[in-house]
Design a protein around this motif. Sequence first.
Motif, PDB file in Angstrom:
ATOM      1  N   GLU A 217      35.257 -16.857  11.198  1.00 53.81           N
ATOM      2  CA  GLU A 217      34.438 -17.827  11.938  1.00 53.81           C
ATOM      3  C   GLU A 217      33.659 -17.133  13.053  1.00 53.81           C
ATOM      4  O   GLU A 217      32.461 -17.381  13.240  1.00 53.81           O
ATOM      5  CB  GLU A 217      35.314 -18.949  12.508  1.00 53.81           C
ATOM      6  CG  GLU A 217      34.556 -20.011  13.266  1.00 53.81           C
ATOM      7  CD  GLU A 217      33.605 -20.834  12.403  1.00 53.81           C
ATOM      8  OE1 GLU A 217      32.748 -21.528  12.986  1.00 53.81           O
ATOM      9  OE2 GLU A 217      33.693 -20.809  11.168  1.00 53.81           O
ATOM     10  N   ILE A 218      34.332 -16.258  13.785  1.00 54.17           N
ATOM     11  CA  ILE A 218      33.651 -15.513  14.853  1.00 54.17           C
ATOM     12  C   ILE A 218      32.568 -14.626  14.246  1.00 54.17           C
ATOM     13  O   ILE A 218      31.440 -14.582  14.738  1.00 54.17           O
ATOM     14  CB  ILE A 218      34.668 -14.691  15.675  1.00 54.17           C
ATOM     15  CG1 ILE A 218      35.581 -15.630  16.470  1.00 54.17           C
ATOM     16  CG2 ILE A 218      33.953 -13.716  16.609  1.00 54.17           C
ATOM     17  CD1 ILE A 218      36.783 -14.965  17.096  1.00 54.17           C
ATOM     18  N   GLY A 219      32.902 -13.937  13.151  1.00 56.03           N
ATOM     19  CA  GLY A 219      31.935 -13.071  12.482  1.00 56.03           C
ATOM     20  C   GLY A 219      30.726 -13.841  11.983  1.00 56.03           C
ATOM     21  O   GLY A 219      29.589 -13.369  12.081  1.00 56.03           O
TER      22      GLY A 219
ATOM     23  N   VAL B  69      26.985 -12.776  13.287  1.00 54.52           N
ATOM     24  CA  VAL B  69      25.846 -12.332  12.466  1.00 54.52           C
ATOM     25  C   VAL B  69      24.669 -13.299  12.588  1.00 54.52           C
ATOM     26  O   VAL B  69      23.516 -12.871  12.522  1.00 54.52           O
ATOM     27  CB  VAL B  69      26.225 -12.073  10.981  1.00 54.52           C
ATOM     28  CG1 VAL B  69      27.206 -10.934  10.865  1.00 54.52           C
ATOM     29  CG2 VAL B  69      26.705 -13.296  10.274  1.00 54.52           C
ATOM     30  N   ILE B  70      24.935 -14.577  12.791  1.00 55.11           N
ATOM     31  CA  ILE B  70      23.830 -15.519  13.011  1.00 55.11           C
ATOM     32  C   ILE B  70      23.115 -15.199  14.322  1.00 55.11           C
ATOM     33  O   ILE B  70      21.886 -15.122  14.371  1.00 55.11           O
ATOM     34  CB  ILE B  70      24.324 -16.981  12.989  1.00 55.11           C
ATOM     35  CG1 ILE B  70      24.700 -17.374  11.559  1.00 55.11           C
ATOM     36  CG2 ILE B  70      23.248 -17.927  13.536  1.00 55.11           C
ATOM     37  CD1 ILE B  70      25.304 -18.743  11.435  1.00 55.11           C
TER      38      ILE B  70
ATOM     39  N   MET C 257      42.439 -13.565  10.102  1.00 58.56           N
ATOM     40  CA  MET C 257      41.249 -13.324   9.278  1.00 58.56           C
ATOM     41  C   MET C 257      40.337 -14.550   9.266  1.00 58.56           C
ATOM     42  O   MET C 257      39.108 -14.414   9.282  1.00 58.56           O
ATOM     43  CB  MET C 257      41.641 -12.944   7.845  1.00 58.56           C
ATOM     44  CG  MET C 257      42.048 -11.511   7.663  1.00 58.56           C
ATOM     45  SD  MET C 257      40.751 -10.326   8.114  1.00 58.56           S
ATOM     46  CE  MET C 257      39.484 -10.713   6.915  1.00 58.56           C
ATOM     47  N   ILE C 258      40.920 -15.740   9.236  1.00 57.60           N
ATOM     48  CA  ILE C 258      40.108 -16.962   9.270  1.00 57.60           C
ATOM     49  C   ILE C 258      39.371 -17.055  10.608  1.00 57.60           C
ATOM     50  O   ILE C 258      38.171 -17.342  10.658  1.00 57.60           O
ATOM     51  CB  ILE C 258      40.969 -18.214   9.026  1.00 57.60           C
ATOM     52  CG1 ILE C 258      41.517 -18.191   7.601  1.00 57.60           C
ATOM     53  CG2 ILE C 258      40.178 -19.491   9.289  1.00 57.60           C
ATOM     54  CD1 ILE C 258      42.570 -19.239   7.330  1.00 57.60           C
TER      55      ILE C 258
ATOM     56  N   LEU D 180      24.251 -11.790   5.734  1.00 62.79           N
ATOM     57  CA  LEU D 180      25.630 -11.300   5.732  1.00 62.79           C
ATOM     58  C   LEU D 180      26.667 -12.426   5.763  1.00 62.79           C
ATOM     59  O   LEU D 180      27.848 -12.171   5.526  1.00 62.79           O
ATOM     60  CB  LEU D 180      25.868 -10.360   6.920  1.00 62.79           C
ATOM     61  CG  LEU D 180      25.235  -8.979   6.820  1.00 62.79           C
ATOM     62  CD1 LEU D 180      25.457  -8.201   8.118  1.00 62.79           C
ATOM     63  CD2 LEU D 180      25.786  -8.217   5.633  1.00 62.79           C
ATOM     64  N   THR D 181      26.234 -13.646   6.045  1.00 61.90           N
ATOM     65  CA  THR D 181      27.218 -14.732   6.156  1.00 61.90           C
ATOM     66  C   THR D 181      28.028 -14.929   4.880  1.00 61.90           C
ATOM     67  O   THR D 181      29.245 -15.114   4.970  1.00 61.90           O
ATOM     68  CB  THR D 181      26.549 -16.051   6.604  1.00 61.90           C
ATOM     69  OG1 THR D 181      25.492 -16.378   5.713  1.00 61.90           O
ATOM     70  CG2 THR D 181      26.006 -15.936   8.024  1.00 61.90           C
ATOM     71  N   PRO D 182      27.447 -14.860   3.673  1.00 65.66           N
ATOM     72  CA  PRO D 182      28.291 -14.997   2.480  1.00 65.66           C
ATOM     73  C   PRO D 182      29.251 -13.814   2.277  1.00 65.66           C
ATOM     74  O   PRO D 182      30.308 -13.968   1.669  1.00 65.66           O
ATOM     75  CB  PRO D 182      27.298 -15.073   1.312  1.00 65.66           C
ATOM     76  CG  PRO D 182      25.975 -15.317   1.916  1.00 65.66           C
ATOM     77  CD  PRO D 182      26.035 -14.852   3.325  1.00 65.66           C
ATOM     78  N   VAL D 183      28.894 -12.646   2.809  1.00 66.53           N
ATOM     79  CA  VAL D 183      29.773 -11.479   2.703  1.00 66.53           C
ATOM     80  C   VAL D 183      31.084 -11.743   3.456  1.00 66.53           C
ATOM     81  O   VAL D 183      32.160 -11.356   3.006  1.00 66.53           O
ATOM     82  CB  VAL D 183      29.059 -10.213   3.226  1.00 66.53           C
ATOM     83  CG1 VAL D 183      29.998  -9.010   3.262  1.00 66.53           C
ATOM     84  CG2 VAL D 183      27.832  -9.909   2.382  1.00 66.53           C
TER      85      VAL D 183
END
Length: 187
Positions: free
Chosen positions: A12-14, A18-19, A7-8, A41-44
């Motif tokens: 990081e990939i996610g 999104v960026i 998940m970590i 979406l980064t804080p999500v």
Amino acid sequence: MNFLAWMIIASEIGFWIVIILGLVTRYIFKMNKLGLVFLALTPVIDLILLITTSIDLYRGATASNIHGIAAVYIGVSIAFGKGMIQWADERFQYYITKQGPKPAKRYGLEYAKHYLIGWGKHVIAYFIGAGLLAWMIYFINDPSRTEALSGILKVWSIILGIDFLISISNFIWPTKAKGKQVHSNDQ
């Protein structure tokens, strides 16, 4: 590797996906609002990681270094996220769309000040991450199950101190542009 570790990595990939989606949507497809939605979406992603970590601990998992790294990741992501997005945005504009100015390289006092501001963000990340670590330690309320979290907190405290020393050293021994020589006034 356990589920939380994955998940970590996925977080990081996610984060970078999104960026990149936000920047491509914004600059290539000229859809500014949709690009901003992707960037927002980064804080999500951080929230999903926080929930996943909390559920794992709630179900009785012994806190491991992975749980501690999740707290560190969330703190760093919140404190440095906006700056990382800005960094990516500047480079995307210059290197991909050929529209923005070339990202500036900092030297000397300018670099030292920039690094000190970065250290300030590191302090913010530390307080967020340390707060999450302290909350997990309090929530679990079993020192035998939270030893790894206490260890991460100690190591991160040392790293924060070392980063401060590096920050101060930049004022004492400022960086110089490659190829530039220092001229003395002893003529």
